[in-house]
Each structure stands twice: as structure tokens, then as C-alpha cells.
Design a protein around this motif. Structure first.
Motif, PDB file in Angstrom:
ATOM      1  N   ILE A 213       0.847  -1.120  -0.055  1.00  0.00           N
ATOM      2  CA  ILE A 213      -0.051   0.026  -0.086  1.00  0.00           C
ATOM      3  C   ILE A 213       0.721   1.221  -0.008  1.00  0.00           C
ATOM      4  CG2 ILE A 213      -1.696   1.289   1.296  1.00  0.00           C
ATOM      5  CD1 ILE A 213      -2.930  -1.524   2.236  1.00  0.00           C
ATOM      6  N   LEU A 214       2.079   1.219   0.922  1.00  0.00           N
ATOM      7  CA  LEU A 214       2.865   2.288   0.877  1.00  0.00           C
ATOM      8  C   LEU A 214       3.410   2.739  -0.362  1.00  0.00           C
ATOM      9  CD1 LEU A 214       4.198   2.086   4.574  1.00  0.00           C
ATOM     10  CD2 LEU A 214       2.324   3.603   3.694  1.00  0.00           C
ATOM     11  N   HIS A 215       3.905   1.437  -1.031  1.00  0.00           N
ATOM     12  CA  HIS A 215       4.728   1.734  -2.282  1.00  0.00           C
ATOM     13  C   HIS A 215       3.733   2.360  -3.438  1.00  0.00           C
ATOM     14  CE1 HIS A 215       5.635   0.287  -6.399  1.00  0.00           C
ATOM     15  NE2 HIS A 215       6.874   0.256  -6.066  1.00  0.00           N
ATOM     16  N   ASP A 216       2.349   1.642  -3.350  1.00  0.00           N
ATOM     17  CA  ASP A 216       1.326   2.084  -4.257  1.00  0.00           C
ATOM     18  C   ASP A 216       1.093   3.679  -4.206  1.00  0.00           C
ATOM     19  OD1 ASP A 216       1.317  -0.309  -5.547  1.00  0.00           O
ATOM     20  OD2 ASP A 216      -0.753  -0.725  -4.610  1.00  0.00           O
ATOM     21  N   PHE A 217       1.119   4.140  -2.768  1.00  0.00           N
ATOM     22  CA  PHE A 217       0.839   5.510  -2.483  1.00  0.00           C
ATOM     23  C   PHE A 217       1.972   6.488  -3.141  1.00  0.00           C
ATOM     24  CE2 PHE A 217       2.386   8.732   0.973  1.00  0.00           C
ATOM     25  CZ  PHE A 217       1.649   9.772   0.574  1.00  0.00           C
ATOM     26  N   GLU A 218       3.354   6.000  -2.777  1.00  0.00           N
ATOM     27  CA  GLU A 218       4.508   6.629  -3.361  1.00  0.00           C
ATOM     28  C   GLU A 218       4.459   7.101  -4.698  1.00  0.00           C
ATOM     29  OE1 GLU A 218       7.925   4.624  -1.761  1.00  0.00           O
ATOM     30  OE2 GLU A 218       7.302   5.164   0.372  1.00  0.00           O
ATOM     31  N   THR A 219       3.955   5.982  -5.462  1.00  0.00           N
ATOM     32  CA  THR A 219       3.975   5.939  -6.990  1.00  0.00           C
ATOM     33  C   THR A 219       2.383   6.438  -7.664  1.00  0.00           C
ATOM     34  OG1 THR A 219       3.253   3.620  -7.103  1.00  0.00           O
ATOM     35  CG2 THR A 219       5.710   3.974  -7.076  1.00  0.00           C
ATOM     36  N   GLY A 220       1.735   6.806  -6.752  1.00  0.00           N
ATOM     37  CA  GLY A 220       0.373   7.625  -7.267  1.00  0.00           C
ATOM     38  C   GLY A 220      -0.513   6.481  -7.644  1.00  0.00           C
ATOM     39  N   GLN A 221      -0.557   5.186  -7.376  1.00  0.00           N
ATOM     40  CA  GLN A 221      -1.248   4.229  -8.015  1.00  0.00           C
ATOM     41  C   GLN A 221      -1.998   3.590  -6.903  1.00  0.00           C
ATOM     42  OE1 GLN A 221       0.927   1.826 -11.021  1.00  0.00           O
ATOM     43  NE2 GLN A 221       2.920   3.142 -10.515  1.00  0.00           N
ATOM     44  N   LEU A 222      -2.522   3.992  -6.042  1.00  0.00           N
ATOM     45  CA  LEU A 222      -3.349   3.335  -4.977  1.00  0.00           C
ATOM     46  C   LEU A 222      -4.534   2.776  -5.489  1.00  0.00           C
ATOM     47  CD1 LEU A 222      -3.554   5.968  -1.792  1.00  0.00           C
ATOM     48  CD2 LEU A 222      -2.434   3.665  -1.995  1.00  0.00           C
ATOM     49  N   LYS A 223      -4.912   1.448  -5.012  1.00  0.00           N
ATOM     50  CA  LYS A 223      -6.066   0.574  -5.420  1.00  0.00           C
ATOM     51  C   LYS A 223      -7.010   1.050  -4.819  1.00  0.00           C
ATOM     52  CE  LYS A 223      -2.871  -3.058  -6.930  1.00  0.00           C
ATOM     53  NZ  LYS A 223      -1.730  -2.695  -6.262  1.00  0.00           N
ATOM     54  N   ARG A 224      -8.446   0.784  -5.516  1.00  0.00           N
ATOM     55  CA  ARG A 224      -9.528   1.152  -4.667  1.00  0.00           C
ATOM     56  C   ARG A 224      -9.630   0.000  -3.559  1.00  0.00           C
ATOM     57  NH1 ARG A 224     -11.176   5.536  -4.479  1.00  0.00           N
ATOM     58  NH2 ARG A 224     -13.246   5.017  -3.967  1.00  0.00           N
ATOM     59  N   ARG A 225      -9.230  -1.320  -3.572  1.00  0.00           N
ATOM     60  CA  ARG A 225      -9.280  -2.182  -2.451  1.00  0.00           C
ATOM     61  C   ARG A 225      -8.167  -2.928  -2.646  1.00  0.00           C
ATOM     62  NH1 ARG A 225     -14.066  -6.556  -1.379  1.00  0.00           N
ATOM     63  NH2 ARG A 225     -15.257  -4.691  -1.305  1.00  0.00           N
ATOM     64  N   TYR A 226      -7.812  -3.355  -1.186  1.00  0.00           N
ATOM     65  CA  TYR A 226      -6.691  -4.304  -0.841  1.00  0.00           C
ATOM     66  C   TYR A 226      -7.390  -5.409   0.055  1.00  0.00           C
ATOM     67  CZ  TYR A 226      -3.357  -0.612  -2.474  1.00  0.00           C
ATOM     68  OH  TYR A 226      -2.808   0.261  -3.442  1.00  0.00           O
ATOM     69  N   GLU A 227      -6.688  -6.564  -0.398  1.00  0.00           N
ATOM     70  CA  GLU A 227      -7.323  -7.720   0.380  1.00  0.00           C
ATOM     71  C   GLU A 227      -6.102  -8.764   0.642  1.00  0.00           C
ATOM     72  OE1 GLU A 227     -11.205 -10.562   0.599  1.00  0.00           O
ATOM     73  OE2 GLU A 227     -11.078  -8.966  -0.950  1.00  0.00           O
ATOM     74  N   CYS A 228      -5.905  -8.935   1.773  1.00  0.00           N
ATOM     75  CA  CYS A 228      -4.674 -10.057   2.096  1.00  0.00           C
ATOM     76  C   CYS A 228      -5.351 -11.417   1.456  1.00  0.00           C
ATOM     77  CB  CYS A 228      -4.462 -10.169   3.605  1.00  0.00           C
ATOM     78  SG  CYS A 228      -5.751 -10.796   4.768  1.00  0.00           S
ATOM     79  N   ALA A 229      -4.402 -11.984   0.803  1.00  0.00           N
ATOM     80  CA  ALA A 229      -4.469 -13.415   0.161  1.00  0.00           C
ATOM     81  C   ALA A 229      -4.943 -14.295   1.131  1.00  0.00           C
ATOM     82  CB  ALA A 229      -3.265 -13.727  -0.941  1.00  0.00           C
ATOM     83  N   ALA A 230      -4.135 -14.280   2.163  1.00  0.00           N
ATOM     84  CA  ALA A 230      -4.322 -15.333   3.326  1.00  0.00           C
ATOM     85  C   ALA A 230      -4.007 -14.718   4.387  1.00  0.00           C
ATOM     86  CB  ALA A 230      -3.444 -16.771   3.138  1.00  0.00           C
ATOM     87  N   PRO A 231      -4.636 -15.257   5.665  1.00  0.00           N
ATOM     88  CA  PRO A 231      -4.215 -14.633   6.973  1.00  0.00           C
ATOM     89  C   PRO A 231      -3.032 -14.818   7.166  1.00  0.00           C
ATOM     90  CG  PRO A 231      -6.273 -16.070   7.062  1.00  0.00           C
ATOM     91  CD  PRO A 231      -5.882 -16.478   5.808  1.00  0.00           C
ATOM     92  N   PRO A 232      -2.153 -13.787   7.867  1.00  0.00           N
ATOM     93  CA  PRO A 232      -0.812 -13.597   7.952  1.00  0.00           C
ATOM     94  C   PRO A 232      -0.334 -14.488   9.008  1.00  0.00           C
ATOM     95  CG  PRO A 232      -1.718 -11.421   8.652  1.00  0.00           C
ATOM     96  CD  PRO A 232      -2.829 -12.434   7.942  1.00  0.00           C
ATOM     97  N   GLN A 233       0.866 -14.798   9.129  1.00  0.00           N
ATOM     98  CA  GLN A 233       1.331 -15.605  10.364  1.00  0.00           C
ATOM     99  C   GLN A 233       1.789 -14.312  11.236  1.00  0.00           C
ATOM    100  OE1 GLN A 233       0.889 -19.024  10.716  1.00  0.00           O
ATOM    101  NE2 GLN A 233      -0.117 -18.597   8.782  1.00  0.00           N
ATOM    102  N   LEU A 234       1.911 -14.822  12.566  1.00  0.00           N
ATOM    103  CA  LEU A 234       2.133 -13.593  13.667  1.00  0.00           C
ATOM    104  C   LEU A 234       3.514 -13.522  14.176  1.00  0.00           C
ATOM    105  CD1 LEU A 234      -1.180 -14.088  15.536  1.00  0.00           C
ATOM    106  CD2 LEU A 234      -0.694 -12.750  13.298  1.00  0.00           C
ATOM    107  N   SER A 235       4.474 -14.259  13.357  1.00  0.00           N
ATOM    108  CA  SER A 235       5.896 -13.896  13.715  1.00  0.00           C
ATOM    109  C   SER A 235       6.582 -12.742  13.199  1.00  0.00           C
ATOM    110  CB  SER A 235       6.909 -15.301  13.429  1.00  0.00           C
ATOM    111  OG  SER A 235       6.846 -15.467  11.955  1.00  0.00           O
ATOM    112  N   GLY A 236       7.513 -12.115  14.031  1.00  0.00           N
ATOM    113  CA  GLY A 236       8.143 -11.133  13.678  1.00  0.00           C
ATOM    114  C   GLY A 236       7.254  -9.776  13.825  1.00  0.00           C
ATOM    115  N   LEU A 237       6.229  -9.650  14.523  1.00  0.00           N
ATOM    116  CA  LEU A 237       5.557  -8.496  14.837  1.00  0.00           C
ATOM    117  C   LEU A 237       6.137  -7.444  15.610  1.00  0.00           C
ATOM    118  CD1 LEU A 237       1.639  -9.632  15.777  1.00  0.00           C
ATOM    119  CD2 LEU A 237       2.950  -9.527  13.314  1.00  0.00           C
ATOM    120  N   PRO A 238       6.276  -6.211  15.255  1.00  0.00           N
ATOM    121  CA  PRO A 238       7.075  -5.185  16.067  1.00  0.00           C
ATOM    122  C   PRO A 238       6.412  -4.835  17.272  1.00  0.00           C
ATOM    123  CG  PRO A 238       6.164  -4.331  14.192  1.00  0.00           C
ATOM    124  CD  PRO A 238       5.849  -5.657  14.134  1.00  0.00           C
TER     125      PRO A 238
END
Length: 445
Positions: A126-151
Motif C-alpha cells: 500500500i505504501l509503495h502504491d501511495f508513493e507511486t500515485g497508484q493506490l488501488k480502490r481495494r486491498y485484500e490479504c490473500a491469506a491470513p498472515p502468520q504472527l511471527s516477527g510483529l514489532p
């Protein structure tokens, strides 16, 4: 090159007169926005506004706005996004409320993007698309993310003095920590399974411990919807946090009374309070809502099971289900007083779009209205089956006032020959809320 500025906003909501709700203090902060800020690269300047308490100026010097919230926050979020859109600033929205009301969100045309589901693994895209002026109307995660490495969540971006403090040590803020996501149950009134999925995902226990140490506080709320859903994993977690010397509060399912050894271990690890989804003393209600895991348990046994483990009990109750009557509401309150429950959190049944419960009420034309600013679980938005709306509201508030009467509070606080100051202060706060016509967990005062 100057940094791009992202403003994270947790919106307030509107009251029944369409006035914006403001408060000096709140109950607990959102974990989502501090966590999302932690996922944001250091090349961005980040700020968080909790609009309930913080002033929001639409002429803010920002490049991108990101919002989240529950159902009641979505109408206000739409208005905020419209104001920023007028100024040429794009807005994004995600979270459970936006997921439930996604049609309303998209039809509003207020947002540049709608984020469906968990954002962990799509945020960098999303941030990459914002920087390049190409934000999509909708974003959806392909699969529930794993929870390792959360800051660790960026609670340093919030004024934690404005939120609930520890009653044991008023200088100690309450920090929210996540250890799992998902729920294998499928209760008809609940969005958790629809949003996070039925398959449980767990954060590495070592990383949970590291985050607690990172925050350096002794007062923790675990945000898991059911921290003991996997008893073996819960046992490992409790053993790992025991040496930290923290006091914590978490959500439990009532069937845990069948595992008294695990409840004792929870207490030994620092659990002082359990938020338990009892929901109803009427088994027909529980069965009709597919909450079968609780339908064979006795109310008294659940209460005593937690008390015997040395854990104080917040009993979550839902009124307005199809087998509820005025008499059942009254009886629930009386039993709660007789059983010396520390606190009750009585919710008004509020069907959320996307749940089976909502589909049922919509089909039967039993939704009183669809003003989602009032879909907060303490306004009356349904037509009950076995009592009139007026009768429902009357007995609900009578029950709350009865439970949080001064006499009832003092009897609960005076345990044996010792006054429990912690629960006395907590109950007096709830009493003050009720006297003002507010739900104990309204989040503002």
C-alpha cells in the motif's frame, strides 16, 4: 528530501442527536493504529489522533490519512475522509467496522482505498502504491498472515495518561499485547471468525515476552479473543510470563472452568481479571446463537470456577436474544448479585452486518433502524421477540442501576473482613457511568 507524513486516526462517533462525542479520558486505546505505526518504515513521519479526546484539524500538514474503527465509528470516519478529500489528501480505511460496512464505505466515495482483512502483509505494498500515485480502490490479504516477527506497538505515539490506569498503581498505564488471532467458534452474533478466520494463529511466545519487556510496564491487557482456546499453548504462555511479575487481564471462554489447573496457572502468572463471555443464563439463547460451548454450563459453576482460581470476574452478558424476557433480565441481575460477581458488562444485542444474526433480524424486519453510529452494543437497535422495546430498555437500565447501586457495590467490595479497594474504585466508576446514562464500557465520561 522531507519525510512523507501519515496521520493515523481513530475516529470518535456521533450520539443520537448526531453530535460528535468528545471526552477528556477514555477506557483503552486502540492497539491497531500503534501497531500499524510500528509497521511503517522510519522514512515516514507518523502521528496518531484519538479523536474522542484529541482535536482534529482538517488542514493538518499530512500526505496520507489512515483510519480504523468499530461499526459506530464508520459514519464519522466517512465524514473525516470527505473533508480530507476536499483538501486533496487521500484516506485509507480498514478494520472490523469497515469490513462489516464495506458496501457503505465504498459507496460513500470518501476513501482512496478500502482494506479488507488484516493489513500486516499488504501495508508495504500500500505504501509503495501511495508513493507511486497508484493506490488501488481495494486491498485484500490473500491469506491470513502468520504472527511471527510483529514489532512492538508504538504506544509512545499516544498520551497514555488519558486512558485507564492501573488501580493498583496509578502511574502504571495499561498496555495492550496480542498473542493470537482467530476463533474456531462461529457464534451467530460475532464478527471475529468472519474477520480473522476459524483457524487459530499464534505469535511466538518468546516474542510476546520480548514485547512486554520492551514496554516496561506491569499492567497488561491481552487482546486475544480467547487466550485459553488452546490449553497447551496457554500453559506454555502462562509459564513464560510468570517470571515477569506483571498483572494482566484477558478474555476467557466459560468452559475453562473444566480445567481448574490451567486457571490456577493463569492466576499464578499474574492474571487478576478474566473477561468471560457468559452471554446468557438461558441455555436456549446460547443454543440459538450457536454458542454451544457454553450451553451446558451452569452460571453458578462458571462464576465459582474463576473465583476458586483466585481470578476476579467480568461477566459479559448480552440481552435482547430471542428467548429473553423482562423476567430473564431481572433474574440475571439478581443471580449476578447473589453470586457476588465482581462486575457485569451487559451488552444490548447489536446485529452487525456480515453476521448470521444480522441476516436473521434484517429478514424478519426487526432492526429498529440502521443508524450505525448507534450500533455500539448499548443503544437499542432491535425489536425483541418476547418483550416490547420499551420494556426491554426499562428492565435493562433498572438492572444496571440495581447491580451498581452503592449498597451492592459495598457488599461486593467488602470480601471477608478486607476491603477490596481495587474493585471498589472500579465499581464506583461504573456506577458513575450508569448514573449518567452511559454504559460502563462506553469508553468516555
Amino acid at each position: 528530501m522531507s519525510k512523507k507524513k501519515i496521520l493515523f486516526i481513530y475516529p470518535s462517533s456521533y450520539d443520537s442527536q448526531n453530535r460528535l462525542i468528545k471526552s477528556r479520558n477514555s477506557f483503552i486505546p486502540s492497539r491497531t493504529l500503534p501497531y500499524l505505526a510500528a509497521l511503517t518504515p522510519a522514512s515516514y513521519e507518523t502521528r496518531i489522533i484519538d479523536e474522542l479526546m484529541d482535536d482534529l484539524t482538517f488542514d493538518e500538514d499530512v500526505d496520507l490519512v489512515a483510519l480504523t474503527g468499530m461499526l459506530r465509528h464508520i459514519p464519522r470516519a466517512i465524514d473525516i475522509a470527505r473533508e480530507f478529500r476536499k483538501r486533496g489528501v487521500p484516506s485509507l480505511i480498514g478494520g472490523v467496522g469497515a469490513f462489516s460496512l464495506r458496501n457503505m464505505v465504498e459507496e460513500s466515495g470518501a476513501f482512496e482505498s478500502l482494506i479488507i482483512g488484516e493489513v500486516d502483509e499488504t501495508w508495504q505494498e500500500i505504501l509503495h502504491d501511495f508513493e507511486t500515485g497508484q493506490l488501488k480502490r481495494r486491498y485484500e490479504c490473500a491469506a491470513p498472515p502468520q504472527l511471527s516477527g510483529l514489532p512492538p506497538a508504538r504506544f509512545d505515539l499516544l498520551n497514555m495518561k488519558k486512558y485507564m490506569r492501573s488501580f493498583v498503581n496509578a502511574k502504571d498505564p495499561l498496555i495492550l499485547v496480542e498473542t493470537s488471532r482467530g476463533c474456531p467458534h462461529n457464534c451467530r452474533f460475532c464478527l471475529v471468525t468472519r474477520y480473522f478466520g476459524k483457524k487459530m494463529r499464534y505469535r511466538p511466545i518468546g516474542e510476546v515476552v520480548d514485547e512486554i519487556k520492551h514496554h516496561g510496564v506491569k499492567h497488561i491487557m491481552f487482546t486475544d479473543d480467547n487466550i485459553v482456546i488452546n490449553p497447551e499453548r496457554a500453559r506454555e504462555l502462562f509459564q513464560a510470563i510468570k517470571p515477569l511479575g506483571i498483572q494482566w487481564f484477558g478474555q476467557f471462554e466459560s468452559s475453562m472452568i473444566k480445567n481448574p489447573e490451567l486457571l490456577r496457572l493463569a492466576a499464578e502468572s499474574g492474571c487478576r481479571t478474566a473477561f468471560v463471555g457468559i452471554e446468557s443464563i438461558d441455555k436456549n439463547n446460547l443454543i440459538s446463537m450457536d454458542k454451544h460451548q457454553s450451553s451446558k454450563l451452569d452460571f453458578k459453576d462458571v462464576v465459582n470456577g474463576f473465583k476458586e482460581a483466585g481470578i476476579d470476574l467480568f461477566a459479559s452478558l448480552i440481552f435482547g436474544m430471542d428467548h429473553d424476557t423482562a423476567e430473564i433480565i431481572d433474574r440475571t441481575i439478581e443471580q449476578s448479585i447473589e453470586l457476588n460477581i465482581d462486575a457485569i458488562i451487559p451488552w444490548v444485542l447489536t446485529p452487525a452486518p456480515g453476521t448470521a444474526c444480522y441476516d436473521d433480524f434484517k429478514k424478519d424486519n426487526r432492526l429498529a433502524h440502521e443508524n450505525y453510529s448507534l450500533y455500539d452494543a448499548w443503544h437499542f437497535v432491535i425489536r425483541p421477540k418476547r418483550m416490547s422495546p420499551a420494556e426491554f430498555e426499562k428492565h435493562y437500565w433498572q438492572g444496571l442501576k440495581r447491580f451498581y447501586s452503592l449498597r451492592s457495590i459495598l457488599l461486593r467490595a467488602w470480601r471477608g473482613r478486607k476491603l477490596n479497594v481495587t474493585w471498589l474504585l472500579c465499581s464506583l466508576y461504573f456506577r458513575q457511568q450508569v448514573k449518567r446514562g452511559l454504559h460502563p464500557f462506553a469508553g468516555y465520561s
